[in-house]
Each structure stands twice: as C-alpha cells, then as structure tokens.
Design a protein around this motif. Structure first.
Motif, PDB file in Angstrom:
ATOM      1  N   GLY A 192       1.838   7.022  -2.723  1.00 57.52           N
ATOM      2  CA  GLY A 192       1.475   5.957  -3.654  1.00 57.52           C
ATOM      3  C   GLY A 192       2.607   5.481  -4.543  1.00 57.52           C
ATOM      4  O   GLY A 192       2.368   4.738  -5.498  1.00 57.52           O
ATOM      5  N   ALA A 193       3.843   5.868  -4.221  1.00 62.86           N
ATOM      6  CA  ALA A 193       4.977   5.539  -5.088  1.00 62.86           C
ATOM      7  C   ALA A 193       5.365   4.065  -5.005  1.00 62.86           C
ATOM      8  O   ALA A 193       5.199   3.415  -3.977  1.00 62.86           O
ATOM      9  CB  ALA A 193       6.177   6.404  -4.715  1.00 62.86           C
ATOM     10  N   ASP A 194       5.872   3.555  -6.118  1.00 60.29           N
ATOM     11  CA  ASP A 194       6.402   2.200  -6.169  1.00 60.29           C
ATOM     12  C   ASP A 194       7.869   2.259  -5.754  1.00 60.29           C
ATOM     13  O   ASP A 194       8.745   2.610  -6.546  1.00 60.29           O
ATOM     14  CB  ASP A 194       6.272   1.629  -7.581  1.00 60.29           C
ATOM     15  N   ALA A 213       2.515   4.234  -0.052  1.00 65.66           N
ATOM     16  CA  ALA A 213       3.696   3.863  -0.830  1.00 65.66           C
ATOM     17  C   ALA A 213       4.010   2.380  -0.670  1.00 65.66           C
ATOM     18  O   ALA A 213       3.746   1.781   0.362  1.00 65.66           O
ATOM     19  CB  ALA A 213       4.900   4.691  -0.389  1.00 65.66           C
ATOM     20  N   TYR A 214       4.560   1.789  -1.712  1.00 63.93           N
ATOM     21  CA  TYR A 214       4.971   0.390  -1.681  1.00 63.93           C
ATOM     22  C   TYR A 214       6.451   0.335  -1.302  1.00 63.93           C
ATOM     23  O   TYR A 214       7.327   0.623  -2.114  1.00 63.93           O
ATOM     24  CB  TYR A 214       4.746  -0.259  -3.048  1.00 63.93           C
ATOM     25  N   LEU A 215       6.705  -0.024  -0.054  1.00 58.30           N
ATOM     26  CA  LEU A 215       8.065  -0.042   0.472  1.00 58.30           C
ATOM     27  C   LEU A 215       8.551  -1.470   0.696  1.00 58.30           C
ATOM     28  O   LEU A 215       9.476  -1.709   1.466  1.00 58.30           O
ATOM     29  CB  LEU A 215       8.112   0.732   1.791  1.00 58.30           C
ATOM     30  N   ILE A 216       7.946  -2.411   0.004  1.00 57.54           N
ATOM     31  CA  ILE A 216       8.277  -3.826   0.179  1.00 57.54           C
ATOM     32  C   ILE A 216       9.766  -4.058  -0.108  1.00 57.54           C
ATOM     33  O   ILE A 216      10.273  -3.701  -1.174  1.00 57.54           O
ATOM     34  CB  ILE A 216       7.421  -4.698  -0.753  1.00 57.54           C
ATOM     35  N   ALA A 217      10.456  -4.627   0.876  1.00 58.42           N
ATOM     36  CA  ALA A 217      11.884  -4.965   0.761  1.00 58.42           C
ATOM     37  C   ALA A 217      12.773  -3.754   0.458  1.00 58.42           C
ATOM     38  O   ALA A 217      13.904  -3.917  -0.002  1.00 58.42           O
ATOM     39  CB  ALA A 217      12.095  -6.040  -0.299  1.00 58.42           C
ATOM     40  N   ALA A 218      12.279  -2.550   0.732  1.00 57.57           N
ATOM     41  CA  ALA A 218      13.094  -1.342   0.517  1.00 57.57           C
ATOM     42  C   ALA A 218      14.158  -1.248   1.608  1.00 57.57           C
ATOM     43  O   ALA A 218      13.942  -1.671   2.741  1.00 57.57           O
ATOM     44  CB  ALA A 218      12.217  -0.102   0.541  1.00 57.57           C
ATOM     45  N   LEU A 225      12.801   9.142   9.235  1.00 63.57           N
ATOM     46  CA  LEU A 225      11.386   9.129   8.884  1.00 63.57           C
ATOM     47  C   LEU A 225      10.552   9.881   9.913  1.00 63.57           C
ATOM     48  O   LEU A 225       9.324   9.706   9.970  1.00 63.57           O
ATOM     49  CB  LEU A 225      10.893   7.677   8.783  1.00 63.57           C
ATOM     50  N   ARG A 226      11.193  10.733  10.673  1.00 63.56           N
ATOM     51  CA  ARG A 226      10.446  11.492  11.671  1.00 63.56           C
ATOM     52  C   ARG A 226       9.373  12.354  11.009  1.00 63.56           C
ATOM     53  O   ARG A 226       9.616  13.000  10.009  1.00 63.56           O
ATOM     54  CB  ARG A 226      11.402  12.378  12.484  1.00 63.56           C
ATOM     55  N   MET A 227       8.169  12.306  11.589  1.00 67.38           N
ATOM     56  CA  MET A 227       7.034  13.085  11.101  1.00 67.38           C
ATOM     57  C   MET A 227       6.647  12.758   9.667  1.00 67.38           C
ATOM     58  O   MET A 227       5.924  13.508   9.013  1.00 67.38           O
ATOM     59  CB  MET A 227       7.274  14.587  11.248  1.00 67.38           C
ATOM     60  N   ALA A 228       7.101  11.620   9.151  1.00 67.87           N
ATOM     61  CA  ALA A 228       6.663  11.203   7.814  1.00 67.87           C
ATOM     62  C   ALA A 228       5.271  10.595   7.931  1.00 67.87           C
ATOM     63  O   ALA A 228       4.953   9.927   8.911  1.00 67.87           O
ATOM     64  CB  ALA A 228       7.637  10.188   7.234  1.00 67.87           C
ATOM     65  N   ASP A 229       4.435  10.839   6.941  1.00 68.16           N
ATOM     66  CA  ASP A 229       3.087  10.281   6.914  1.00 68.16           C
ATOM     67  C   ASP A 229       3.155   8.938   6.200  1.00 68.16           C
ATOM     68  O   ASP A 229       3.423   8.875   5.002  1.00 68.16           O
ATOM     69  CB  ASP A 229       2.143  11.239   6.168  1.00 68.16           C
ATOM     70  N   VAL A 230       2.916   7.853   6.937  1.00 70.90           N
ATOM     71  CA  VAL A 230       3.044   6.513   6.357  1.00 70.90           C
ATOM     72  C   VAL A 230       1.715   5.761   6.355  1.00 70.90           C
ATOM     73  O   VAL A 230       1.692   4.530   6.295  1.00 70.90           O
ATOM     74  CB  VAL A 230       4.113   5.686   7.108  1.00 70.90           C
ATOM     75  N   ILE A 231       0.613   6.480   6.389  1.00 67.55           N
ATOM     76  CA  ILE A 231      -0.684   5.806   6.415  1.00 67.55           C
ATOM     77  C   ILE A 231      -0.839   4.913   5.183  1.00 67.55           C
ATOM     78  O   ILE A 231      -0.625   5.332   4.050  1.00 67.55           O
ATOM     79  CB  ILE A 231      -1.827   6.848   6.495  1.00 67.55           C
ATOM     80  N   ALA A 233       1.098   2.676   4.035  1.00 74.52           N
ATOM     81  CA  ALA A 233       2.334   2.268   3.364  1.00 74.52           C
ATOM     82  C   ALA A 233       2.613   0.789   3.645  1.00 74.52           C
ATOM     83  O   ALA A 233       2.367   0.297   4.740  1.00 74.52           O
ATOM     84  CB  ALA A 233       3.502   3.121   3.827  1.00 74.52           C
ATOM     85  N   ASP A 234       3.136   0.088   2.655  1.00 76.51           N
ATOM     86  CA  ASP A 234       3.416  -1.347   2.773  1.00 76.51           C
ATOM     87  C   ASP A 234       4.875  -1.547   3.169  1.00 76.51           C
ATOM     88  O   ASP A 234       5.781  -1.344   2.370  1.00 76.51           O
ATOM     89  CB  ASP A 234       3.123  -2.042   1.447  1.00 76.51           C
ATOM     90  N   PHE A 235       5.101  -1.940   4.417  1.00 78.62           N
ATOM     91  CA  PHE A 235       6.457  -2.095   4.952  1.00 78.62           C
ATOM     92  C   PHE A 235       6.932  -3.550   4.957  1.00 78.62           C
ATOM     93  O   PHE A 235       7.921  -3.859   5.623  1.00 78.62           O
ATOM     94  CB  PHE A 235       6.504  -1.567   6.392  1.00 78.62           C
ATOM     95  N   ARG A 236       6.275  -4.426   4.233  1.00 78.38           N
ATOM     96  CA  ARG A 236       6.672  -5.828   4.282  1.00 78.38           C
ATOM     97  C   ARG A 236       8.142  -6.017   3.896  1.00 78.38           C
ATOM     98  O   ARG A 236       8.575  -5.601   2.827  1.00 78.38           O
ATOM     99  CB  ARG A 236       5.794  -6.663   3.351  1.00 78.38           C
ATOM    100  N   ASP A 237       8.889  -6.597   4.818  1.00 82.31           N
ATOM    101  CA  ASP A 237      10.316  -6.895   4.624  1.00 82.31           C
ATOM    102  C   ASP A 237      11.167  -5.654   4.376  1.00 82.31           C
ATOM    103  O   ASP A 237      12.316  -5.767   3.921  1.00 82.31           O
ATOM    104  CB  ASP A 237      10.522  -7.895   3.479  1.00 82.31           C
ATOM    105  N   ALA A 238      10.633  -4.482   4.686  1.00 84.36           N
ATOM    106  CA  ALA A 238      11.446  -3.257   4.559  1.00 84.36           C
ATOM    107  C   ALA A 238      12.505  -3.260   5.657  1.00 84.36           C
ATOM    108  O   ALA A 238      12.222  -3.605   6.809  1.00 84.36           O
ATOM    109  CB  ALA A 238      10.563  -2.020   4.675  1.00 84.36           C
TER     110      ALA A 238
END
Length: 279
Positions: A192-194, A213-218, A225-231, A233-238
């Motif tokens: 849930g991190a910003d 997590a908010y990963l927008i434009a990150a 990111l192997r085995m990372a849980d990204v359920i 997560a917001d990947f817009r423009d990441a």
C-alpha cells in the motif's frame, strides 16, 4: 485403501478467465462509465454505448486506441467476464436485439468482472507448487465462486462481493507468504506504499510485498521483482525496462499493458509482451 487423488491444476485459459471479445457484446464499451481524461478522449455514462462501438460489437478504432486518446481501453481486462455474461448468464441474447436485457446485463457485468478477477488470482495460487498444502482450500473457494458466476443475473447481482474478496484475499495472502518464504533474507514490505515517481532503478525487490502499492511513473528499470507480490499494484507509466518480473506473484496483463517495458523486460510465460513496448 484408495490413494488420495491430486486436484488438477487450472489455468486461466482453461477456466475462461481471459477476454474473448469475439463472444462478448461489447460490454466494457457500454456498461461502464468513463470520464474525459488523459486515458479517455471523451467521457460517457454507464449504460451508454461508446461512440466507437460498431454494430458487430467491435471497436472501430481498436488498432488506434492510444493514438486516438483512448489509452484507458488498452489497459482494461475483464478477466473473461464479458463472454461469461454474454454467453452464459444471458445465453447469447444481446442487448440490441433484446433491449429488455440491457439494464440487467449492464448491472451484472461489473459484478462478474470482480468475481472473475478473484478467480484469476485463485487460479494462479492453485498453480503455485509452494501452496500445494492449500490446494484443497483454494479449489473449494474457486469452485464456490465459479458456481456463483454460473447462476442467474439476480443471484450474481445479489452477491456480497466485498465479503467474497475478503475471504479469498486471506487465502491469497497465505499463498504469497508461502511463495515468498523461499526467497532468502529479509523481504521489503511496501504494501500500500505511495511510490509514485519513486527512483527504484535496479532495486532489489525480490520477494517483496508490493500489494496495492502506487507505482505510477516509478523508475523500476533494471529492478529485480522476482517473486514479488504485486496484487493490486498500480503500474501506470512505471518504467520496467530491463526489469525482471519472472515468477512475479499475481501480476496481470493489464498491469503490464499500463507499464513501460522493452524487449529485455522479463515477464511470466503466462503473459504477453505488450505491443507498444519499446524494442
């Protein structure tokens, strides 16, 4: 004494959890609302057909969506809910030829999509060898929800989706912990991190929790990111160019479509490399 039989592992294709637009009545283009924004050149109300929807329920600008200002359409995934509502719930009766079905059909679709999303995650959990001891629980949860999706329109719209998601999430979280436990050392917790615009180039996020997590434009270029849980997560423009998302937990096609990758971005074999990514 009979041997205990192993439950067969499902996959998203076999379970009908991938979009099949040829068997859908353009429900995502009608049932859902969208507002004028950077994702949509024009807005529309729920239940109103998009101006680009053709008589055959196909998109008239499908191959030009990004160029014409409809990037939001390119990152939408119904998880197979469209064809389920069209062909199962309403037995192939479309809302144009049978206008009396329209209101009910458009109400069922967003509920069905949420149920199918949960089924998609449960399907992945069932396929994880680390969750072998949980397969009985996971399969029962899958069968219960799958059975609901095959009920009547009224039964589906009455479903307590929040409660269903909460129960399933407990199983998915346990699955995540079992899988990520195989990664040695302490795992980062960014649940849930910003992280909007965060500089994470080359970051070691193997086995991390990035749930919601908010990963927008990150900048995640070259990140592990192997085995990372990204359920969720917001990947817009990441930026995930050169990143390794192999065996990433609960990664969806929509998340990949929303991100910026390249030919060197490593992704799970069950997902497709987006056509708009740089070579």
């Amino acid at each position: 004494m009979s041997e205990k039989r192993e439950l067969p592992v499902l996959d998203a294709d076999a379970a009908g959890l991938k979009p099949d637009c040829a068997n859908c009545f353009g429900l995502c283009c009608v049932a859902l609302p969208f507002e004028t924004s950077s994702d949509f050149a024009v807005g529309k109300a729920a239940g109103t057909p998009c101006a680009n929807l053709r008589e055959d329920f196909r998109c008239g600008i499908h191959h030009q969506l990004r160029e014409r200002g409809f990037a939001g359409c390119t990152v939408f995934d119904c998880f197979g809910a469209g064809q389920k509502v069209s062909q199962v719930t309403f037995a192939g009766r479309d809302w144009r030829e049978s206008p009396e079905t329209a209101r009910r059909m458009f109400a069922v679709f967003p509920v069905m999509r949420q149920l199918h999303e949960v089924l998609r995650y449960l399907t992945e959990a069932l396929a994880r060898p680390q969750a072998r001891t949980m397969r009985g629980e996971l399969r029962r949860a899958f069968d219960d929800i799958d059975g609901l999706t095959r009920g009547s329109a009224e039964e589906i719209t009455r479903a307590d989706v929040a409660a269903i998601r909460q129960r399933a999430n407990g199983l998915l979280l346990r699955t995540s912990e079992l899988v990520r436990a195989e990664v040695p050392g302490r795992k980062k917790d960014h649940r849930g991190a910003d992280l909007i615009g965060a500089r994470l180039r080359g970051a070691r996020l193997r086995g991390a929790s990035l749930r919601g997590a908010y990963l927008i434009a990150a900048d995640l270029s070259g990140a592990d990111l192997r085995m990372a849980d990204v359920i969720g997560a917001d990947f817009r423009d990441a930026d995930i160019r050169d990143a390794d998302l192999t065996d990433c937990l609960f990664l969806t096609q929509a998340q990949l479509d929303a991100a910026k990758g390249n030919a060197m971005t490593r992704i799970p074999s069950t997902l497709l490399r987006p056509g708009h990514w740089l070579s």
